[in-house]
Design a protein around this motif. Structure first.
Motif, PDB file in Angstrom:
ATOM      1  N   TYR A  60       0.831  -1.210   0.000  1.00 48.29           N
ATOM      2  CA  TYR A  60       0.000   0.000   0.000  1.00 48.29           C
ATOM      3  C   TYR A  60       0.862   1.254   0.000  1.00 48.29           C
ATOM      4  O   TYR A  60       0.528   2.260  -0.637  1.00 48.29           O
ATOM      5  CB  TYR A  60      -0.921   0.012   1.221  1.00 48.29           C
ATOM      6  CG  TYR A  60      -1.805   1.225   1.294  1.00 48.29           C
ATOM      7  CD1 TYR A  60      -2.995   1.285   0.575  1.00 48.29           C
ATOM      8  CD2 TYR A  60      -1.436   2.328   2.076  1.00 48.29           C
ATOM      9  CE1 TYR A  60      -3.803   2.417   0.626  1.00 48.29           C
ATOM     10  CE2 TYR A  60      -2.234   3.454   2.130  1.00 48.29           C
ATOM     11  CZ  TYR A  60      -3.419   3.488   1.404  1.00 48.29           C
ATOM     12  OH  TYR A  60      -4.218   4.610   1.448  1.00 48.29           O
ATOM     13  N   ARG A  61       1.992   1.207   0.680  1.00 49.73           N
ATOM     14  CA  ARG A  61       2.906   2.345   0.731  1.00 49.73           C
ATOM     15  C   ARG A  61       3.345   2.765  -0.672  1.00 49.73           C
ATOM     16  O   ARG A  61       3.533   3.945  -0.956  1.00 49.73           O
ATOM     17  CB  ARG A  61       4.123   1.967   1.571  1.00 49.73           C
ATOM     18  CG  ARG A  61       5.212   3.019   1.635  1.00 49.73           C
ATOM     19  CD  ARG A  61       6.364   2.515   2.494  1.00 49.73           C
ATOM     20  NE  ARG A  61       6.938   1.302   1.945  1.00 49.73           N
ATOM     21  CZ  ARG A  61       7.919   1.277   1.048  1.00 49.73           C
ATOM     22  NH1 ARG A  61       8.409   2.411   0.578  1.00 49.73           N
ATOM     23  NH2 ARG A  61       8.412   0.135   0.611  1.00 49.73           N
ATOM     24  N   LEU A  62       3.470   1.785  -1.569  1.00 49.76           N
ATOM     25  CA  LEU A  62       3.954   2.077  -2.913  1.00 49.76           C
ATOM     26  C   LEU A  62       2.825   2.343  -3.904  1.00 49.76           C
ATOM     27  O   LEU A  62       2.933   3.217  -4.762  1.00 49.76           O
ATOM     28  CB  LEU A  62       4.799   0.897  -3.418  1.00 49.76           C
ATOM     29  CG  LEU A  62       6.084   0.594  -2.631  1.00 49.76           C
ATOM     30  CD1 LEU A  62       6.741  -0.665  -3.165  1.00 49.76           C
ATOM     31  CD2 LEU A  62       7.046   1.772  -2.699  1.00 49.76           C
ATOM     32  N   GLU A  63       1.742   1.597  -3.799  1.00 47.12           N
ATOM     33  CA  GLU A  63       0.700   1.633  -4.822  1.00 47.12           C
ATOM     34  C   GLU A  63      -0.610   2.261  -4.361  1.00 47.12           C
ATOM     35  O   GLU A  63      -1.512   2.460  -5.166  1.00 47.12           O
ATOM     36  CB  GLU A  63       0.432   0.209  -5.334  1.00 47.12           C
ATOM     37  CG  GLU A  63       1.678  -0.493  -5.867  1.00 47.12           C
ATOM     38  CD  GLU A  63       1.392  -1.940  -6.242  1.00 47.12           C
ATOM     39  OE1 GLU A  63       0.195  -2.302  -6.287  1.00 47.12           O
ATOM     40  OE2 GLU A  63       2.337  -2.696  -6.471  1.00 47.12           O
ATOM     41  N   THR A  98      -3.632  -4.775  -1.929  1.00 51.84           N
ATOM     42  CA  THR A  98      -3.636  -5.866  -2.896  1.00 51.84           C
ATOM     43  C   THR A  98      -3.912  -7.216  -2.230  1.00 51.84           C
ATOM     44  O   THR A  98      -3.362  -7.530  -1.171  1.00 51.84           O
ATOM     45  CB  THR A  98      -2.287  -5.928  -3.633  1.00 51.84           C
ATOM     46  OG1 THR A  98      -1.248  -6.241  -2.704  1.00 51.84           O
ATOM     47  CG2 THR A  98      -1.968  -4.613  -4.300  1.00 51.84           C
ATOM     48  N   MET A  99      -4.743  -7.999  -2.887  1.00 48.48           N
ATOM     49  CA  MET A  99      -5.041  -9.341  -2.395  1.00 48.48           C
ATOM     50  C   MET A  99      -3.843 -10.260  -2.552  1.00 48.48           C
ATOM     51  O   MET A  99      -3.543 -11.076  -1.674  1.00 48.48           O
ATOM     52  CB  MET A  99      -6.229  -9.911  -3.185  1.00 48.48           C
ATOM     53  CG  MET A  99      -6.773 -11.233  -2.641  1.00 48.48           C
ATOM     54  SD  MET A  99      -7.716 -11.022  -1.121  1.00 48.48           S
ATOM     55  CE  MET A  99      -6.563 -11.552   0.118  1.00 48.48           C
ATOM     56  N   VAL A 100      -3.143 -10.136  -3.675  1.00 48.06           N
ATOM     57  CA  VAL A 100      -1.946 -10.955  -3.890  1.00 48.06           C
ATOM     58  C   VAL A 100      -0.897 -10.646  -2.832  1.00 48.06           C
ATOM     59  O   VAL A 100      -0.222 -11.555  -2.318  1.00 48.06           O
ATOM     60  CB  VAL A 100      -1.384 -10.736  -5.311  1.00 48.06           C
ATOM     61  CG1 VAL A 100      -0.049 -11.443  -5.484  1.00 48.06           C
ATOM     62  CG2 VAL A 100      -2.371 -11.228  -6.355  1.00 48.06           C
ATOM     63  N   GLY A 101      -0.756  -9.377  -2.469  1.00 50.54           N
ATOM     64  CA  GLY A 101       0.186  -9.011  -1.428  1.00 50.54           C
ATOM     65  C   GLY A 101      -0.185  -9.603  -0.085  1.00 50.54           C
ATOM     66  O   GLY A 101       0.684 -10.115   0.643  1.00 50.54           O
TER      67      GLY A 101
END
Length: 503
Positions: A271-274, A278-281
């Motif tokens: 989340y910090r980057l995008e 993300t579910m994959v994350g």
């Protein structure tokens, strides 16, 4: 009559001993735990399928499924004997004393006196099946499946069996050295993670068009596979106490905590980057936490599992960059997830392993523990073990793959055209998802048609060797051209008039 009564008396004594030697609760618990571990196989298959592109999704399901069958036969044939035969004294690998499960029945197992040898062989077989299933992630989107099955048998024999012998066989060098590896940080996690990296290195990188804009084709399958793995992992780690005891419950608790914290941390880092959750994350972090818990969950307190989960989620996240630095195409991040996670779990034991937790099974009451018990040398013992397992797994896996690749008809990698078309088409002949691509010409339904050559060069992110949809939308078309009477008015066919002959 007297002789008959004497024989019956002896038989009754034997049967009584056989039924009372082991606690039926312990036996039932390990049978169920082994079944839970076997459920990780389809979990791996769905996870890998969801992470891959659509055109190679089914090939990974097939590879994991078939490697499971090969592993079961190898374990029966000589795998169990090579890993756990107690009569071998070389410290490196077992002998063939239990070839074909000879004399494997009701004696106390080499791993624990709480369960019989035959049940221990079954339970450890499921560990091996999960390990080779993880290894199959190395062939993602370019590896042929037949050579992969041959490598599975050889890898089990030359890599997994020695790695399992070292910390778990009573005569293994790592066991005697004092290594703390609860449920397989070395044999399972480092073996599959480093081995998968070596396999991917020998295979080589995918074509550049396949590397660009690579993304999972079905995130729902990624989530489903992750939760199937999580469920099976409770049997994996809980059952490694080899009995229905408090140590098993502690291992389950630690696994849950590490998985939860690993998923949260990984998701927050993404989340910090995008600025997206993300579910994959989240799934990747959950698996990283479970991997770290594999060697440590039966040794540490719950508070240490929280620390381990946070660290594994963060470190494994950053470890995904290693493949780019090494220019190795580890498509499914086997090294970052399994190898690095296993290393972190083993190092956790050096600092936080507690003899009070180990003793909860009522069997292992003399384990010295780690730094929390002032056993300082445990750190370099763990580091030496990590170095040995990593180097051995990489070198031997690479040698096996290189040797198989030189055999005519067993080249590891599919052709450039096969990679472009997808392994589902060229290797399996079936598809994970049947669908119609609206922007694609109907006559191009088979990848071997002549229509493919007529298309433009592939664009980054394509799924079937066709131009990206955005690129197609930018191309001139009748819809974007200025309308003309000839192009906008549909001509009706001229019908012959009555009384006239057709032309």
């Amino acid at each position: 009559m007297v002789l008959r009564e004497s024989v019956l008396e002896v038989l009754n004594v034997i049967l009584k001993n056989n039924t009372t030697q082991f606690d039926r609760g312990d036996i039932s618990f390990i049978i169920v735990a082994g079944a839970m571990v076997s459920f990780m196989i389809p979990g791996l298959a769905f996870l890998y399928s969801g992470l891959a592109r659509r055109k190679s999704a089914l090939s990974l399901i097939w590879a994991v499924t078939a490697s499971n069958a090969v592993c079961i036969f190898q374990w029966y044939f000589w795998g169990y004997s090579l890993a756990f035969s107690p009569s071998a004294t070389n410290g490196f690998i077992g002998n063939l004393a239990h070839f074909g499960l000879i004399n494997v029945l009701g004696d106390p197992s080499p791993g624990s006196p709480l369960i019989p040898d035959l049940l221990y062989a079954f339970y450890q077989m499921e560990f091996a099946c999960v390990t080779v299933g993880i290894l199959m992630g190395g062939i993602a989107e370019r590896g042929r499946v037949l050579p992969a099955m041959i490598i599975t048998f050889l890898w089990m024999t030359l890599v997994y069996c020695p790695l399992a012998c070292w910390p778990w066989n009573i005569n293994g060098w790592a066991f005697k050295y004092g290594v703390l590896d609860y449920a397989g940080g070395g044999p399972v996690e480092i073996g599959s993670g480093v081995g998968g990296l070596a396999y991917a290195w020998v295979l080589g990188r995918r074509q550049e068009t396949e590397l660009q804009n690579f993304r999972p084709h079905n995130v729902s399958l990624v989530n489903l596979g992750t939760f199937m793995l999580w469920f099976g992992w409770l049997g994996f780690n809980g059952g490694s106490a080899f009995g229905a005891n408090l140590r098993a419950i502690m291992a389950v608790w630690n696994s849950m905590l590490a998985a939860a914290l690993g998923g949260i941390v990984w998701c927050l880092l993404d989340y910090r980057l995008e600025r997206k959750y993300t579910m994959v994350g989240f799934c990747s972090g959950t698996i990283a936490g479970l991997v770290a818990a594999t060697p440590a969950s039966g040794f540490i307190h719950p508070w240490a599992a929280v620390i381990m989960g946070i660290i594994s989620g963060a470190v494994c996240n950053y470890a995904t960059k290693v493949k780019s630095l090494l220019r190795m195409d580890d498509a499914l991040d086997l090294f970052a997830e399994h190898a690095v996670g296993g290393i972190l779990g083993l190092l956790t034991n050096a600092f936080f392993a507690s003899r009070s937790i180990v003793a909860l099974d009522g069997v292992n009451t003399n384990v010295p523990g780690g730094w929390v018990d002032h056993h300082w040398k445990q750190l370099y013992i763990q580091i030496a073990y990590i170095c040995a397992t990593c180097s051995y797994a990489f070198v031997v896996t690479a040698l096996i793959a290189k040797c198989i690749d030189t055999i005519p008809g067993l080249h590891l990698r599919t052709t450039a055209e096969g990679e472009k078309l997808g392994l589902d088409e060229v290797e399996i002949g079936e598809f994970a998802n049947d669908y119609i691509e609206v922007r694609r010409h109907f006559m191009d339904w088979t990848a071997f048609g002549n229509g493919i050559d007529a298309h433009q060069a592939s664009a980054p992110g394509n799924k079937h060797g066709q131009p990206d949809l955005a690129q197609q939308d930018q191309q001139p078309s009748l819809h974007n051209e200025e309308a003309s009477p000839d192009s906008t008015v549909e001509k009706s066919p001229e019908l012959p008039q009555a009384g006239t002959a057709p032309p």
